[in-house]
Design a protein around this motif. Structure first.
Motif, PDB file in Angstrom:
ATOM      1  N   LEU A  80       0.947  -1.187  -0.147  1.00  0.00           N
ATOM      2  CA  LEU A  80      -0.066  -0.066  -0.130  1.00  0.00           C
ATOM      3  C   LEU A  80       0.858   1.286  -0.008  1.00  0.00           C
ATOM      4  CD1 LEU A  80      -3.221  -1.054   2.171  1.00  0.00           C
ATOM      5  CD2 LEU A  80      -2.976  -0.692  -0.285  1.00  0.00           C
ATOM      6  N   ARG A  81       2.130   1.071  -0.042  1.00  0.00           N
ATOM      7  CA  ARG A  81       3.019   2.350  -0.641  1.00  0.00           C
ATOM      8  C   ARG A  81       2.305   2.864  -1.932  1.00  0.00           C
ATOM      9  NH1 ARG A  81       8.784  -0.241   0.321  1.00  0.00           N
ATOM     10  NH2 ARG A  81       7.644  -2.053  -0.696  1.00  0.00           N
ATOM     11  N   GLU A  82       1.569   2.191  -2.768  1.00  0.00           N
ATOM     12  CA  GLU A  82       0.771   2.422  -3.745  1.00  0.00           C
ATOM     13  C   GLU A  82      -0.583   2.230  -3.649  1.00  0.00           C
ATOM     14  OE1 GLU A  82       1.954   0.480  -7.554  1.00  0.00           O
ATOM     15  OE2 GLU A  82       3.937   0.283  -6.869  1.00  0.00           O
ATOM     16  N   GLU A  83      -1.358   3.106  -3.986  1.00  0.00           N
ATOM     17  CA  GLU A  83      -2.970   3.087  -3.833  1.00  0.00           C
ATOM     18  C   GLU A  83      -3.590   1.857  -4.643  1.00  0.00           C
ATOM     19  OE1 GLU A  83      -5.884   6.603  -3.466  1.00  0.00           O
ATOM     20  OE2 GLU A  83      -6.012   6.015  -5.718  1.00  0.00           O
ATOM     21  N   LEU A 134      -3.275   3.432   7.780  1.00  0.00           N
ATOM     22  CA  LEU A 134      -3.853   3.652   6.176  1.00  0.00           C
ATOM     23  C   LEU A 134      -4.630   4.718   6.260  1.00  0.00           C
ATOM     24  CD1 LEU A 134      -4.587  -0.030   5.306  1.00  0.00           C
ATOM     25  CD2 LEU A 134      -2.475   1.005   4.920  1.00  0.00           C
ATOM     26  N   SER A 156      -8.191   5.780   3.466  1.00  0.00           N
ATOM     27  CA  SER A 156      -8.907   5.580   2.474  1.00  0.00           C
ATOM     28  C   SER A 156      -9.816   6.394   2.039  1.00  0.00           C
ATOM     29  CB  SER A 156      -9.726   4.186   2.970  1.00  0.00           C
ATOM     30  OG  SER A 156     -10.696   4.571   3.804  1.00  0.00           O
ATOM     31  N   TYR A 175      -7.256   2.311  -0.557  1.00  0.00           N
ATOM     32  CA  TYR A 175      -6.409   2.343   0.370  1.00  0.00           C
ATOM     33  C   TYR A 175      -4.982   2.760  -0.069  1.00  0.00           C
ATOM     34  CZ  TYR A 175      -9.956  -0.250   2.699  1.00  0.00           C
ATOM     35  OH  TYR A 175     -11.293  -0.641   3.143  1.00  0.00           O
ATOM     36  N   ARG A 176      -4.316   3.483   0.726  1.00  0.00           N
ATOM     37  CA  ARG A 176      -2.928   3.946   0.896  1.00  0.00           C
ATOM     38  C   ARG A 176      -2.246   4.026   2.249  1.00  0.00           C
ATOM     39  NH1 ARG A 176      -0.391   5.616  -3.397  1.00  0.00           N
ATOM     40  NH2 ARG A 176       1.367   7.015  -3.223  1.00  0.00           N
TER      41      ARG A 176
END
Length: 143
Positions: free
Chosen positions: A35-38, A73, A75, A88-89
């Motif tokens: 989740l370093r990327e969406e 996170l 969202s 999410y990110r």
């Protein structure tokens, strides 16, 4: 690391319980790192599976909610393909926690490698000694 060719059977219930415990911690780290990327839920599952970490929806969505509640996170609901999806990110706090967890993970991983290598080296040494002893005994018999 060399494993025995045919390990003895283990109690499958105990093994499954230990395996799940091991996977839980790994999945948290994997989800945070991914989740370093969406992503939205389905694409996150797909991305993890493509990396060899399959995760069930019944595990992923509660984990995402828990990590979001912990502030790791963020969202956002958005419409994509005429459907509302929750993206999410990693939050800034989540990024900091991920870096700390990676340091911890790498330390544990290094220690485990050392432990397993030492055991493997010891077993190899014992095998060589056994082989030499057998050769010595055979040589004595020939005399």
């Amino acid at each position: 690391m060399n494993l025995p060719p045919n390990p003895e059977p283990v109690d499958s219930q105990s093994f499954d319980s230990l395996r799940l415990e091991l996977r839980r911690g790994c999945l948290i780290l994997a989800v945070l790192a991914q989740l370093r990327e969406e992503f939205y839920g389905y694409t996150l599952r797909t991305a993890l599976a493509a990396q060899g970490l399959a995760i069930e929806e019944s595990t992923l969505y509660p984990l995402l909610r828990r990590l979001e509640t912990q502030g790791l996170l963020t969202s956002q609901w958005r419409e994509e393909d005429k459907r509302n999806k929750r993206f999410y990110r990693l939050s800034p706090e989540g990024a900091a926690v991920l870096e700390q967890l990676l340091v911890e993970w790498n330390g544990i991983n290094d220690s485990l490698h050392k432990i397993l290598e030492e055991k493997e080296e010891k077993e190899e040494k014992e095998d060589k000694q056994d082989k030499q002893q057998t050769q010595d005994e055979e040589a004595k018999k020939e005399r």
